[in-house]
Design an enzyme around this catalytic site. Structure first.
Site, PDB file in Angstrom:
ATOM      1  N   HIS A   1      13.392   6.556   2.150  1.00 44.75           N
ATOM      2  CA  HIS A   1      12.984   5.693   1.030  1.00 44.75           C
ATOM      3  C   HIS A   1      13.793   6.106  -0.182  1.00 44.75           C
ATOM      4  CE1 HIS A   1      10.896   3.549  -2.035  1.00 44.75           C
ATOM      5  NE2 HIS A   1      10.489   4.663  -2.626  1.00 44.75           N
TER       6      HIS A   1
ATOM      7  N   HIS B   1      12.258  -1.959  -7.223  1.00 46.27           N
ATOM      8  CA  HIS B   1      11.876  -0.594  -6.876  1.00 46.27           C
ATOM      9  C   HIS B   1      12.991   0.136  -6.100  1.00 46.27           C
ATOM     10  CE1 HIS B   1       8.561   2.056  -4.738  1.00 46.27           C
ATOM     11  NE2 HIS B   1       9.651   2.730  -4.993  1.00 46.27           N
TER      12      HIS B   1
ATOM     13  N   GLU C   1       4.051   8.284  -2.438  1.00 45.96           N
ATOM     14  CA  GLU C   1       4.401   7.143  -1.583  1.00 45.96           C
ATOM     15  C   GLU C   1       4.568   7.519  -0.105  1.00 45.96           C
ATOM     16  OE1 GLU C   1       6.491   3.677  -3.783  1.00 45.96           O
ATOM     17  OE2 GLU C   1       7.814   5.413  -3.953  1.00 45.96           O
TER      18      GLU C   1
ATOM     19  N   HIS D   1      15.714   4.827  -4.231  1.00 42.36           N
ATOM     20  CA  HIS D   1      15.810   3.923  -5.383  1.00 42.36           C
ATOM     21  C   HIS D   1      17.281   3.696  -5.716  1.00 42.36           C
ATOM     22  CE1 HIS D   1      11.777   6.017  -6.624  1.00 42.36           C
ATOM     23  NE2 HIS D   1      11.612   5.191  -5.599  1.00 42.36           N
TER      24      HIS D   1
HETATM   25 MN    MN Z   1       9.701   4.815  -4.601  1.00 44.57          MN
END
Ligand code: MN
Length: 233
Positions: free
Chosen positions: A92, A164, A73, A94
């Site tokens: 980023h 996500h 990603e 989760h």
């Molecule tokens: Mn991810």
């Protein structure tokens, strides 16, 4: 501190603060070339050292013939750096508490206390089906999806990603890390408050003024959080 070392430190802080676990990543724009960014090879954030850091072009291509496996990603990062010249670092994650705010209709993440006033909500939600269609694996696995996410983020500090996680930006690594930590805290507090009754959020003016006041205090948190991961290694 060298930017590569600072990035490794940011990885370990985010793990220590519970924002990332085996997954998630943090990047920083290259201070020598704004068309490049630094990001660890595909490895758990809590284990990252300076030796794991790779360089990337904004299209997600690894630089310098580096053949180590990159994060799938990484396009999240390149696309946001391209669209947002003001952004110097990106997280980023989760992290769990924000997830409900991306999946429940009519509920939006908004600042409930002064430490998260930068949110100045409502925080946007990225719907990957709008960009990838119904046949997707939830991952931002190419530049097209990275661009769609960057557009969803717009001028905001954070974008939630339905089912996500979330992506948070800042001008610097300390600011992006601070925001990622307090986005998660805000989500936890807001969910608790909503169970108790009607919630009073920060007004736009309060959020704006509070955010300006906090900008000078970010170094204090960074110093403490750095110490916590340095003494345990
Ligand atoms: Mn991810």
């Amino acid at each position: 501190m060298d930017l590569t070392e600072e990035l490794a430190l940011a990885n370990r802080i985010l793990y220590d603060r519970g924002v990332v676990d085996g997954f998630g990543h943090v990047s920083v724009r290259d201070d020598r070339d704004p068309e490049r960014f630094l990001l660890a090879r595909s490895i758990a954030p809590g284990l990252v050292t300076a030796a794991d850091v790779m360089g990337f072009a904004l299209d997600g291509t690894a630089l310098g013939g580096d053949t180590r496996t990159p994060y799938l990603e990484r396009f999240i990062h390149g696309s946001i750096y391209r669209l947002r010249p003001d952004v110097g670092a990106i997280v980023h994650s989760h992290s769990a508490a924000v997830i409900p705010f991306g999946i429940v209709a009519g509920v939006t993440l908004r600042p409930v206390f002064h430490m998260s006033s930068f949110l100045r909500g409502p925080v946007p939600v990225f719907e990957i089906r709008d960009a990838a269609g119904p046949d997707n694996d939830m991952l931002v696995r190419d530049e097209k999806l990275g661009d769609a996410l960057a557009i969803s983020l717009g001028d905001n500090p954070t974008v939630l990603m339905r089912g996500h996680g979330s992506t948070t930006v800042g001008r610097s690594l300390p600011e992006a890390v601070f925001r990622a930590v307090y986005t998660e805290v805000n989500a936890r507090l807001q969910a608790e408050a909503m169970r108790m009754g009607e919630v009073t959020f920060l007004s736009d003016k309060e959020a704006l003024r509070s955010s300006a006041s906090n900008a000078g205090q970010i170094a204090r948190a960074w110093e403490l959080w750095s110490r916590a991961v340095s003494s345990s290694s």
